[in-house]
Design an enzyme around this catalytic site. Structure first.
Site, short mmCIF file in Angstrom:
data_model
loop_
_atom_site.label_atom_id
_atom_site.label_comp_id
_atom_site.label_asym_id
_atom_site.label_seq_id
_atom_site.Cartn_x
_atom_site.Cartn_y
_atom_site.Cartn_z
N ASP A 34 0.85 -1.20 0.00
CA ASP A 34 0.00 0.00 0.00
C ASP A 34 0.89 1.25 0.00
O ASP A 34 2.00 1.22 0.53
CB ASP A 34 -0.86 0.08 1.27
CG ASP A 34 -1.95 -0.98 1.33
OD1 ASP A 34 -2.05 -1.80 0.41
OD2 ASP A 34 -2.71 -0.95 2.32
N GLY A 80 1.90 -1.80 -5.55
CA GLY A 80 1.34 -3.10 -5.86
C GLY A 80 0.01 -3.40 -5.20
O GLY A 80 -0.61 -4.44 -5.46
N ASP A 81 -0.46 -2.49 -4.32
CA ASP A 81 -1.75 -2.74 -3.66
C ASP A 81 -2.50 -1.40 -3.56
O ASP A 81 -2.42 -0.60 -4.50
CB ASP A 81 -1.51 -3.40 -2.29
CG ASP A 81 -2.71 -4.17 -1.78
OD1 ASP A 81 -3.81 -4.01 -2.33
OD2 ASP A 81 -2.57 -4.94 -0.81
N ASP A 82 -3.18 -1.10 -2.47
CA ASP A 82 -3.97 0.13 -2.40
C ASP A 82 -3.08 1.38 -2.44
O ASP A 82 -2.03 1.42 -1.83
CB ASP A 82 -4.76 0.17 -1.08
CG ASP A 82 -5.69 -1.03 -0.93
OD1 ASP A 82 -6.36 -1.39 -1.91
OD2 ASP A 82 -5.74 -1.59 0.17
#
Ligand SMILES: *[C@@H]1O[C@H](CO)[C@@H](O)[C@H](O)[C@H]1NC(C)=O
Ligand SMILES: *[C@@H]1O[C@H](CO)[C@@H](O)[C@H](O)[C@H]1NC(C)=O
Ligand SMILES: *[C@@H]1O[C@H](CO)[C@@H](O)[C@H](O)[C@H]1NC(C)=O
Ligand SMILES: *[C@@H]1O[C@H](CO)[C@@H](O)[C@H](O)[C@H]1NC(C)=O
Ligand SMILES: *[C@@H]1O[C@H](CO)[C@@H](O)[C@H](O)[C@H]1NC(C)=O
Ligand SMILES: CC(=O)N[C@H]1CO[C@H](CO)[C@@H](O)[C@@H]1O
Length: 133
Positions: A77, A97-99
């Site tokens: 995140d 790679g995420d939020d």
């Protein structure tokens, strides 16, 4: 150009994917129980886990930051305001790679017990890139 902090997360992403870790990976930058903090002009790159994690903080400003991680990097995140109040997040670029941003109020039953919701968080003028999987 106030520099960058590189978490060299590849080592940890690989161990995580191979199920070789018994504990949660560490975030790249974490501040706890702090107030009146400014993050500005820094690049944060390739965190092992969440990138910037202010926990139970008050009056934090995050501005003109660049946060980068590979799209395939697990749980990276960008910014996770967690049980925080009075925060500004602005003028920044996030590609992870995420939020991009995930506002939290603790973790499951531990968060409920602690009982400190996040509130009064202003988010403006961000570029957040993501990939549709
Ligand atoms: C933002 O940060 C960059 C360096 O990363 C710097 O060159 C630029 O002057 C900063 N802009 C503002 C408005 O702070
Ligand atoms: C995880 O736990 C197992 C079993 O207790 C142990 O053999 C292994 O060394 C531990 N791995 C790490 C990275 O701590
Ligand atoms: C918030 O933090 C900034 C930066 O440290 C400080 O200048 C400002 O006075 C603080 N605001 C309040 C209301 O305490
Ligand atoms: C960020 O960079 C800009 C441009 O150089 C500068 O005016 C500002 O003071 C810097 N912010 C901090 C907190 O150092
Ligand atoms: C929005 O953020 C970008 C990147 O930091 C900056 O160049 C631009 O001046 C900001 N726009 C406003 C209206 O503040
Ligand atoms: C740590 C560091 O070099 N900080 C500098 C970042 O840029 C601002 C504005 O140019 C300086 O005032 C800081 O000293």
């Amino acid at each position: 150009n106030n520099g960058s902090i590189n978490g060299h997360g590849q080592y940890w992403w690989k161990k995580y994917r191979s199920k070789l870790l018994n504990h949660t990976r560490g975030p790249l930058v974490q501040i706890m129980w702090s107030s009146d903090v400014v993050f500005a002009n820094i690049t944060l790159r390739d965190s092992p886990f969440w990138t910037l994690h202010p926990y139970d903080c008050k009056n934090v400003t995050i501005t003109n930051m660049t946060i980068l991680a590979l799209f395939e990097a697990p749980n990276t995140d960008g910014i996770d305001p967690d049980s925080c109040e009075d925060m500004i997040i602005e003028n920044s670029y996030i590609s992870v790679g995420d939020d991009g941003i995930a506002i939290k109020s603790g973790w499951d039953q531990y968060g409920t017990t602690y009982g400190r919701p996040s509130k009064n968080i202003l988010i403006r003028n961000l570029t957040i890139r993501f990939m549709v999987r």
